[in-house]
Scaffold this motif. Structure first.
Motif, PDB file in Angstrom:
ATOM      1  N   ILE A  42      -2.033   1.846-108.704  1.00 38.09           N
ATOM      2  CA  ILE A  42      -0.642   1.408-108.617  1.00 38.09           C
ATOM      3  C   ILE A  42      -0.528  -0.021-109.149  1.00 38.09           C
ATOM      4  O   ILE A  42       0.392  -0.353-109.891  1.00 38.09           O
ATOM      5  CB  ILE A  42      -0.133   1.482-107.169  1.00 38.09           C
ATOM      6  CG1 ILE A  42      -0.462   2.854-106.573  1.00 38.09           C
ATOM      7  CG2 ILE A  42       1.352   1.237-107.105  1.00 38.09           C
ATOM      8  CD1 ILE A  42      -0.181   2.958-105.094  1.00 38.09           C
ATOM      9  N   ALA A  52       1.331   6.064-111.708  1.00 40.64           N
ATOM     10  CA  ALA A  52       1.408   5.096-110.615  1.00 40.64           C
ATOM     11  C   ALA A  52       2.225   5.656-109.460  1.00 40.64           C
ATOM     12  O   ALA A  52       1.857   5.517-108.295  1.00 40.64           O
ATOM     13  CB  ALA A  52       2.019   3.787-111.107  1.00 40.64           C
ATOM     14  N   ALA A  88       1.038   6.405-105.703  1.00 42.04           N
ATOM     15  CA  ALA A  88       1.732   5.862-104.539  1.00 42.04           C
ATOM     16  C   ALA A  88       2.096   6.986-103.579  1.00 42.04           C
ATOM     17  O   ALA A  88       1.912   6.876-102.364  1.00 42.04           O
ATOM     18  CB  ALA A  88       2.989   5.110-104.973  1.00 42.04           C
TER      19      ALA A  88
END
Lengths: 305, 348
Positions: free
Chosen positions: A254, A271, A275
């Motif tokens: 991330i 990303a 997450a």
């Protein structure tokens, strides 16, 4: 309704307010107004929570597929398999280390150490929890990556993260064992148990659920923290086959998106997926902690009365 | 038969919180276990946490090579020139100021909000809503810090730059700090970092304050209510007053957490090592700067040592703050006369 039934929650109920007048009425109205103002604070705090959860899910779910979990990252595309593997390896090893150090230290603090040593140990345990994560990252970087010459590696990351998690396991173990009711000890010793038999078969079994909540809780913390790993485990977009190679983790992925100027398009999607996955794992651990402590509370209700 | 006070039950760990410092209930010395098999490994094992803290400090001190940056180390003048490190200036003042402003402001906001949340939960709400809201507040602690950073950077930052900051400047620009120029390097700034930090430390401070308020003996509450006080009057004059040390300790631990937060702050503050002109300007903090700069410091030993010394100062501040927090809780325990009021294991 009699006054005897007026528990704290009953104060300021509608009935009282209707009957009250003058100064008392003003006080009751003020009390209610404060209640609503305080409640507004929840809106301020819960908006970020729900917005983050919604934003991450809305961006991650449409692009997620089975391949997200099974494929390697290729350029800016592909899946997150290497980072998922890395996360599990590093958090798993770190948990093993934290449990080893934390349970042993908590056990000795609670059961063996003389009061002065126990006092010092407890203060130190809280101090260790107060060490900033990035400072631990520096510690791991200089000691393991540079001085020991390991380079960025899963092992260096796991040890650093394990130290980060240790105080939480330590403290819950200590509290859990210290809170075992005296009657249990007396009963066990009266029945002729040796001290180590009492510890192993009575005290530790009563304390185990609390220790487990502490362990899960420490794992949730470790999963979310990138600072101890960024300079110890490094990054890798391939699955690792040994513990001495650089290793990618979800939290570092991330950050990579943010740090990379060209990080749009599919890399951004990666990303978000990372997450989403880490939030799901952490929330799962939180639910586990919740269930465990509920069960534990029920079980102990009988024990403590 | 001794009746165990409900306060003796272990409390499951709350969000990011270690159970109170010395809440081990009064119990006889563990003479049954001492002197038995395994006792000989005792003290060294109990002191593992202490050894780790000492090891962390020792490694950092060794890594600094005792580099002496002279008296200007405490100045606000930082200017690293890669080509000529002799002409560079090494002051950590700007970092200390940035850390102080962000953590201090975040702590003020978080204290107000956490007090509101914990009073709501402990005093006002019935048990089911209060449990649900407790769980939700704790979930906030479960979101990875990187997600906070990226959310602040992508979602909050445009709103801050386009609406909130111009609005604040027009409305209260005469207050020092609120009137200056905005950040000119994109979606970064002190205010954004403060808000993100506030949200991040609220679960910790709320959980600690909740436990502190719950620890107030029921006798006191009942006495207040019996005298005709309203819930708010009891909360303000009885609970907050008798739990003040616990609340103070929560504030200090929140401060410790705030100064140590690196990743999320690095993503939203802008990493500009200068004194900020206003709350809208980019700035930096000790933790975020040492996180952000380590990989570029690799080829510059002096810069590396400077970063390590920032880390040492940060560690020292964090440990001192933590010790003060522990001292407050211990004072509270020493002065508490009753422990029966906790009402069973407090729900998370």
């Amino acid at each position: 309704m009699t006054t005897a039934a007026a528990a704290p929650a009953g104060i300021g109920d509608g009935g009282e307010l209707r009957r009250a007048s003058g100064r008392l009425r003003r006080r009751l109205l003020f009390d209610r107004a404060i209640g609503w103002i305080l409640l507004a604070a929840f809106a301020v705090v819960l908006f970020p929570l729900f917005d983050m959860l919604y934003w991450v899910s809305a961006n991650a779910l449409p692009t997620m597929s089975w391949g997200t979990l099974t494929e390697n990252q290729v350029g800016t595309g592909g899946g997150l398999y290497p980072m998922i593997q890395g996360t599990f390896v590093i958090v798993g090893l770190a948990t093993a280390l934290a449990v080893g150090l934390g349970v042993a230290a908590g056990f000795y603090t609670s059961e063996y150490a003389p009061p002065s040593v126990a006092r010092l140990a407890r203060i130190a345990g809280n101090l260790l929890a107060g060490v900033p994560a990035i400072v631990l990252g520096y510690f791991g970087y200089f000691l393991l990556v540079i001085y020991a010459g390991w380079g960025f590696s899963a092992l260096a990351g796991a040890i650093t993260l394990g130290i980060f998690m240790t105080p939480y396991v330590y403290r819950t173990t200590d509290v859990a064992l210290s809170s075992v009711p005296k009657g249990q000890r007396e009963a066990a010793l009266a029945l002729g148990a040796r001290p180590h038999q009492y510890l192993g078969r009575v005290a530790f079994r009563i304390a185990l659920p609390t220790v487990l909540t502490g362990v899960f809780f420490a794992m949730a913390l470790g999963l979310g923290e990138a600072a101890p790993l960024y300079y110890t485990a490094g990054f890798n977009s391939y699955p690792i086959s040994n513990l001495t190679s650089p290793t990618g983790t979800l939290s570092v992925v991330i950050y990579q998106f943010y740090d990379n100027p060209a990080s749009f398009g599919h890399f951004l999607a990666l990303a978000f997926q990372a997450a989403f996955l880490s939030i799901v794992i952490v929330l799962g651990l939180n639910v586990a902690v919740q269930l465990l402590s509920d069960r534990y509370r029920r079980r102990l209700r009988g024990l403590y009365q | 038969m001794v009746v165990e006070a409900p306060g003796d039950q272990p409390v499951p760990p709350a969000a990011g919180v270690l159970p109170a410092v010395d809440d081990a209930p009064a119990r006889p010395p563990p003479s049954a276990a001492r002197g038995s098999r395994w006792a000989w490994i005792g003290s060294p094992v109990a002191l593992i946490p202490l050894l780790l803290v000492v090891a962390v400090a020792a490694v950092l001190v060794a890594a600094s090579h005792f580099q002496d940056f002279g008296p200007s180390f405490w100045s606000t003048d930082y200017n690293f020139l890669p080509a000529d490190s002799a002409a560079s200036s090494w002051g950590i003042g700007a970092f200390l100021v940035g850390t102080g402003i962000t953590a201090g402001a975040a702590l003020v906001l978080a204290t107000v909000l956490s007090l509101a949340l914990s009073i709501s939960i402990v005093v006002y709400l019935p048990s089911v809503p209060s449990r649900v809201l407790t769980i939700l507040t704790n979930l906030l602690a479960g979101i990875p810090s990187v997600v906070y950073g990226i959310w602040g950077y992508v979602i909050l930052a445009p709103y801050f730059a386009l609406s909130l900051e111009p609005g604040l400047r027009d409305a209260i620009g005469w207050i020092p700090g609120f009137g200056g120029p905005a950040s000119d390097i994109g979606p970064h700034g002190l205010l954004l970092a403060i808000v993100i930090l506030t949200i991040m430390i609220i679960p910790l401070t709320t959980a600690l304050m909740r436990e502190a308020l719950r620890g107030v003996p029921n006798d006191l509450l009942e006495a207040g209510l019996a005298l005709g006080a309203t819930r708010w009057e009891v909360a303000r004059r009885v609970q907050m007053r008798s739990a003040r040390l616990g609340i103070g300790s929560a504030v200090l631990l929140g401060f410790g957490r705030a100064i140590g937060e690196s990743v999320a702050v690095a993503m939203v503050i802008g990493a500009v090592p200068m004194l900020p002109a206003s709350l809208y300007a980019a700035s930096t903090t000790q933790a975020s700067f040492i996180f952000y700069q380590l990989d570029s410091a690799f080829f510059y030993p002096v810069l590396l040592r400077f970063l390590v010394e920032i880390a040492i100062v940060l560690l020292a501040i964090a440990l001192v703050v933590n010790l003060f927090a522990q001292r407050l809780t211990q004072t509270e325990i020493a002065t508490a006369t009753t422990v029966g009021g906790a009402g069973g294991p407090a729900g998370r």
